[in-house]
Scaffold this motif. Structure first.
Motif, PDB file in Angstrom:
ATOM      1  N   UNK A  28      35.335  90.919  32.622  1.00 13.26           N
ATOM      2  CA  UNK A  28      35.880  89.279  32.059  1.00 13.26           C
ATOM      3  C   UNK A  28      37.295  89.466  31.671  1.00 13.26           C
ATOM      4  N   UNK A  29      38.297  90.093  31.918  1.00 20.03           N
ATOM      5  CA  UNK A  29      39.679  89.551  32.342  1.00 20.03           C
ATOM      6  C   UNK A  29      39.919  89.476  33.190  1.00 20.03           C
ATOM      7  N   UNK A  30      39.564  89.965  34.011  1.00 20.92           N
ATOM      8  CA  UNK A  30      39.653  89.800  35.911  1.00 20.92           C
ATOM      9  C   UNK A  30      38.718  88.002  36.293  1.00 20.92           C
ATOM     10  N   UNK A  31      37.235  88.226  35.736  1.00 20.90           N
ATOM     11  CA  UNK A  31      37.038  86.812  36.417  1.00 20.90           C
ATOM     12  C   UNK A  31      37.782  85.283  35.548  1.00 20.90           C
ATOM     13  N   UNK A  32      37.709  85.861  33.854  1.00 19.41           N
ATOM     14  CA  UNK A  32      38.587  84.730  33.335  1.00 19.41           C
ATOM     15  C   UNK A  32      40.200  84.592  34.446  1.00 19.41           C
ATOM     16  N   UNK A  33      41.130  85.134  34.047  1.00 23.67           N
ATOM     17  CA  UNK A  33      42.140  85.054  35.457  1.00 23.67           C
ATOM     18  C   UNK A  33      42.127  84.258  36.795  1.00 23.67           C
ATOM     19  N   UNK A  34      41.024  85.034  37.293  1.00 29.10           N
ATOM     20  CA  UNK A  34      40.717  83.787  39.162  1.00 29.10           C
ATOM     21  C   UNK A  34      40.138  83.674  38.953  1.00 29.10           C
ATOM     22  N   UNK A  35      39.302  83.188  37.866  1.00 30.60           N
ATOM     23  CA  UNK A  35      39.066  81.511  37.655  1.00 30.60           C
ATOM     24  C   UNK A  35      40.043  80.974  36.961  1.00 30.60           C
ATOM     25  N   UNK A  36      40.665  81.225  35.979  1.00 31.12           N
ATOM     26  CA  UNK A  36      41.534  80.670  35.863  1.00 31.12           C
ATOM     27  C   UNK A  36      43.165  79.753  37.051  1.00 31.12           C
ATOM     28  N   UNK A  37      42.946  81.161  37.997  1.00 29.26           N
ATOM     29  CA  UNK A  37      44.270  80.904  39.443  1.00 29.26           C
ATOM     30  C   UNK A  37      43.666  79.973  39.907  1.00 29.26           C
ATOM     31  N   UNK A  45      41.780  77.015  39.458  1.00 31.42           N
ATOM     32  CA  UNK A  45      41.656  75.619  38.982  1.00 31.42           C
ATOM     33  C   UNK A  45      42.906  75.251  38.972  1.00 31.42           C
ATOM     34  N   UNK A  46      43.607  76.603  38.919  1.00 31.86           N
ATOM     35  CA  UNK A  46      45.221  75.356  38.198  1.00 31.86           C
ATOM     36  C   UNK A  46      46.025  75.476  40.695  1.00 31.86           C
ATOM     37  N   UNK A  47      45.160  76.156  41.047  1.00 33.94           N
ATOM     38  CA  UNK A  47      45.689  75.778  42.779  1.00 33.94           C
ATOM     39  C   UNK A  47      44.670  74.930  43.311  1.00 33.94           C
ATOM     40  N   UNK A  48      43.478  74.652  42.784  1.00 37.41           N
ATOM     41  CA  UNK A  48      42.862  74.144  43.557  1.00 37.41           C
ATOM     42  C   UNK A  48      41.645  72.594  42.481  1.00 37.41           C
ATOM     43  N   UNK A  49      42.373  72.611  40.827  1.00 37.43           N
ATOM     44  CA  UNK A  49      41.865  71.713  40.735  1.00 37.43           C
ATOM     45  C   UNK A  49      40.180  71.381  40.165  1.00 37.43           C
ATOM     46  N   UNK A  50      39.498  70.507  40.692  1.00 35.16           N
ATOM     47  CA  UNK A  50      38.495  69.873  39.938  1.00 35.16           C
ATOM     48  C   UNK A  50      37.534  71.021  40.855  1.00 35.16           C
ATOM     49  N   UNK A  62      35.277  85.802  43.793  1.00 35.18           N
ATOM     50  CA  UNK A  62      33.665  86.821  43.586  1.00 35.18           C
ATOM     51  C   UNK A  62      33.890  88.133  44.202  1.00 35.18           C
ATOM     52  N   UNK A  63      34.496  87.578  45.275  1.00 38.03           N
ATOM     53  CA  UNK A  63      35.218  89.242  46.730  1.00 38.03           C
ATOM     54  C   UNK A  63      35.493  89.628  46.180  1.00 38.03           C
ATOM     55  N   UNK A  64      36.873  89.101  45.444  1.00 40.83           N
ATOM     56  CA  UNK A  64      37.937  89.684  45.028  1.00 40.83           C
ATOM     57  C   UNK A  64      38.150  90.758  43.849  1.00 40.83           C
ATOM     58  N   UNK A  70      46.858  86.889  40.710  1.00 39.86           N
ATOM     59  CA  UNK A  70      47.998  88.393  40.950  1.00 39.86           C
ATOM     60  C   UNK A  70      48.379  88.547  39.239  1.00 39.86           C
ATOM     61  N   UNK A  71      49.673  87.934  38.302  1.00 45.67           N
ATOM     62  CA  UNK A  71      50.113  88.143  37.795  1.00 45.67           C
ATOM     63  C   UNK A  71      49.055  87.585  36.484  1.00 45.67           C
ATOM     64  N   UNK A  72      48.371  86.804  36.931  1.00 40.98           N
ATOM     65  CA  UNK A  72      47.065  86.568  35.800  1.00 40.98           C
ATOM     66  C   UNK A  72      46.370  87.656  35.327  1.00 40.98           C
ATOM     67  N   UNK A  73      45.704  87.736  36.390  1.00 43.93           N
ATOM     68  CA  UNK A  73      44.835  89.377  36.294  1.00 43.93           C
ATOM     69  C   UNK A  73      45.613  89.971  35.653  1.00 43.93           C
ATOM     70  N   UNK A  74      46.343  90.545  36.172  1.00 46.69           N
ATOM     71  CA  UNK A  74      47.542  92.217  35.643  1.00 46.69           C
ATOM     72  C   UNK A  74      47.872  91.709  33.938  1.00 46.69           C
ATOM     73  N   UNK A  75      48.110  91.052  33.487  1.00 48.04           N
ATOM     74  CA  UNK A  75      48.988  90.329  32.372  1.00 48.04           C
ATOM     75  C   UNK A  75      46.848  90.656  31.404  1.00 48.04           C
ATOM     76  N   UNK A  76      46.063  89.773  32.036  1.00 46.22           N
ATOM     77  CA  UNK A  76      44.898  89.526  31.680  1.00 46.22           C
ATOM     78  C   UNK A  76      44.088  91.050  31.143  1.00 46.22           C
ATOM     79  N   UNK A  77      44.090  91.927  31.945  1.00 48.56           N
ATOM     80  CA  UNK A  77      43.805  92.944  32.064  1.00 48.56           C
ATOM     81  C   UNK A  77      44.431  94.286  31.243  1.00 48.56           C
ATOM     82  N   UNK A  78      46.117  93.752  31.371  1.00 42.82           N
ATOM     83  CA  UNK A  78      47.250  94.619  30.179  1.00 42.82           C
ATOM     84  C   UNK A  78      46.492  94.201  28.493  1.00 42.82           C
TER      85      UNK A  78
END
Length: 489
Positions: A31-40, A42-47, A66-68, A128-136
């Motif tokens: 959950x933490x990884x998917x949350x962080x990477x989905x957020x990244x 959206x923030x990078x590519x938008x809609x 999904x692969x990462x 990377x930072x979003x995922x690491x922070x979410x995991x911690x």
């Protein structure tokens, strides 16, 4: 195999609690990884429309995400961050999470460079930072849940203690003093002792036997059904017997741990080197070198300056309240002993009447301290505002200026009075090797409720095992200790 493997019903180290906890961590990590990477994403590519456009310009970032995410989740398991022995206590769990994360993204960067893959750097920099922070954060929350269970006596590995009587008693008390580590002593085995020998009543563990043979110990293990067998220091068993016992326990799927006669030594100071089949333990000498001292001083200056800036409205408000509450100076100045035995003036907000020092001798006989430090819960010298300030340790905030002028540190041993130093035994003077601290292990471990021996032990442990990471951990725990008011009076 010397012994038949133990069946599932006999219990193994991988008990139900550890399986359930690993399963929980698996879901939480995903959950933490998917949350962080989905957020990244959206923030990078938008809609979603922007995601579709990236498919014509390069890789589909939905598929990349999904692969990462799947590989990241697998790496956390490969780095054994969900292993039962690191859960709930210590920093190994968090170190493994960070190691797995940084190794993964280092590999991604290298792989992309070698094969000239056009992966958006902004996406990776966000993920990377979003995922690491979410995991911690997720791991901290899960650890808090696990610690609550362990405080209630659940989710721990049962331990059979083997060794001499005194060493087994010491090991049992040490494990019980840290239930968060997840080891629960359930019985003892005292090889080489006479029939009827048992641990002291305050230890309260049944003894399973005395015969120093592998077959007798294995029979005791089958009867006690522990998850772990712990051999204390100086266990009266020959090396060959210990070796055969290790084989037998492996066949029985029971973990064996050794408890050397080392106390209060942090992990980074311990290094194991196999020599001629012997695991030699090297313990590095504690030494706060010039580089470490400069690093600690820089950390103190930056931290104290930021805290003074942020807390300045509170400092001004407390000064006005103290002045209005009772006659006398706002600040209380007292001589304390600092690094290398040098005296200095320590600042605190005045929480007592102005003639408190003159009235001390009349109250000394009523001290409720630990024999060296004077403490009195219902001290008649404390003012109305002083009770509130002491309850939340607000009276100690002016010590930030001691940190700035170099007489104190943010974290360190408790600053002692000259009268206390005069009563020190020779080994206790090692507390004075570093600057005293605004907070420390004593602050987050019970404060005034600690015995003198425990206070000394914690201070010496800090002196001999200092690290920046340790200072950060103590500062974070200080907030919890202050809010809970445990041991403050």
């Amino acid at each position: 195999m010397l012994f038949a493997p133990r069946t599932r019903s006999e219990g193994t180290l991988t008990t139900d609690w550890s399986k359930q906890h690993r399963r929980l961590l698996g879901f939480v990590d995903a959950g933490a990884i998917l949350w962080a990477m989905s957020g990244a994403l959206v923030l990078r590519f938008g809609t979603p429309g922007a995601w579709e456009r990236t498919q014509t310009e390069g890789p589909s970032y939905v598929i990349v995400t999904l692969i990462l995410a799947g590989v990241w989740w697998f790496c956390l398991g490969f780095w054994r961050s969900r292993e039962a022995s690191v859960l709930g206590y210590g920093t190994d769990e968090f170190k493994r999470v960070l190691s797995a994360s940084f190794w993964l993204f280092g590999f991604v960067a290298t792989f992309s460079y070698i094969f000239q893959l056009e992966i958006a750097r902004g996406y990776i920099i966000l993920a990377l930072p979003a995922g690491a922070l979410s995991l911690m954060v997720a791991r901290v929350l899960v650890r808090s849940h696990l610690r609550g269970q362990r405080q209630a006596g659940r989710s721990s590995s049962s331990v059979l203690l083997i060794g001499g009587l005194r060493n087994v008693e010491h090991l049992a008390k040490a494990l019980r003093s840290q239930p968060m580590a997840g080891y629960r002593p359930v019985a003892t085995y005292l090889p080489g002792t006479s029939e009827g020998t048992a641990t002291a009543p305050d230890v309260g563990l049944p003894n399973m036997g005395h015969e120093p043979s592998v077959s007798a110990i294995v029979a005791a293990v089958r009867q006690a059904r522990p998850d772990v067998v712990a051999l204390s220091s100086g266990v009266p068993l020959p090396p060959q017997v210990i070796r055969e016992l290790g084989w037998a326990l492996t066949d029985m799927q029971v973990k064996m741990i050794m408890a050397p006669a080392l106390t209060d030594v942090a992990g980074p100071r311990i290094h194991t080197q196999p020599v001629a089949g012997l695991p030699l333990i090297h313990v590095s000498t504690p030494n706060l070198g010039l580089g470490q001292r400069l690093m600690k001083r820089g950390f103190d200056l930056l931290g104290a300056a930021c805290l003074v800036l942020v807390l300045s409205p509170i400092l001004i408000a407390i000064s006005l309240v103290v002045k209005a509450d009772s006659p006398g100076a706002v600040l209380f100045k007292q001589e304390r002993v600092g690094a290398s035995g040098s005296p200095f003036r320590m600042y605190k907000f005045r929480s007592m009447v102005s003639d408190a020092e003159d009235r001390l001798e009349a109250l000394r006989a009523r001290s409720e301290g630990n024999g060296v430090m004077f403490k009195l819960k219902a001290d008649p010298r404390i003012t109305r505002v002083g009770h509130f300030l002491r309850r939340y340790s607000l009276d100690e905030l002016p010590q930030l200026f001691n940190v700035l002028n170099g007489t104190m540190s943010l974290v360190g041993p408790r600053p002692p009075l000259p009268s206390e130093v005069a009563l020190y035994q020779s080994h206790v003077h090692r507390r004075l090797m570093v600057r005293p601290g605004l907070t420390g292990l004593w602050q987050v471990s019970g404060r005034s409720l600690l015995s003198w021996d425990d206070t000394v032990r914690l201070d010496l442990y800090y002196v001999e095992n200092w690290s920046i990471a340790g200072d950060l951990a103590i500062l974070l725990k200080t907030f919890r200790a202050v809010v809970s008011r445990h041991g403050a009076f």
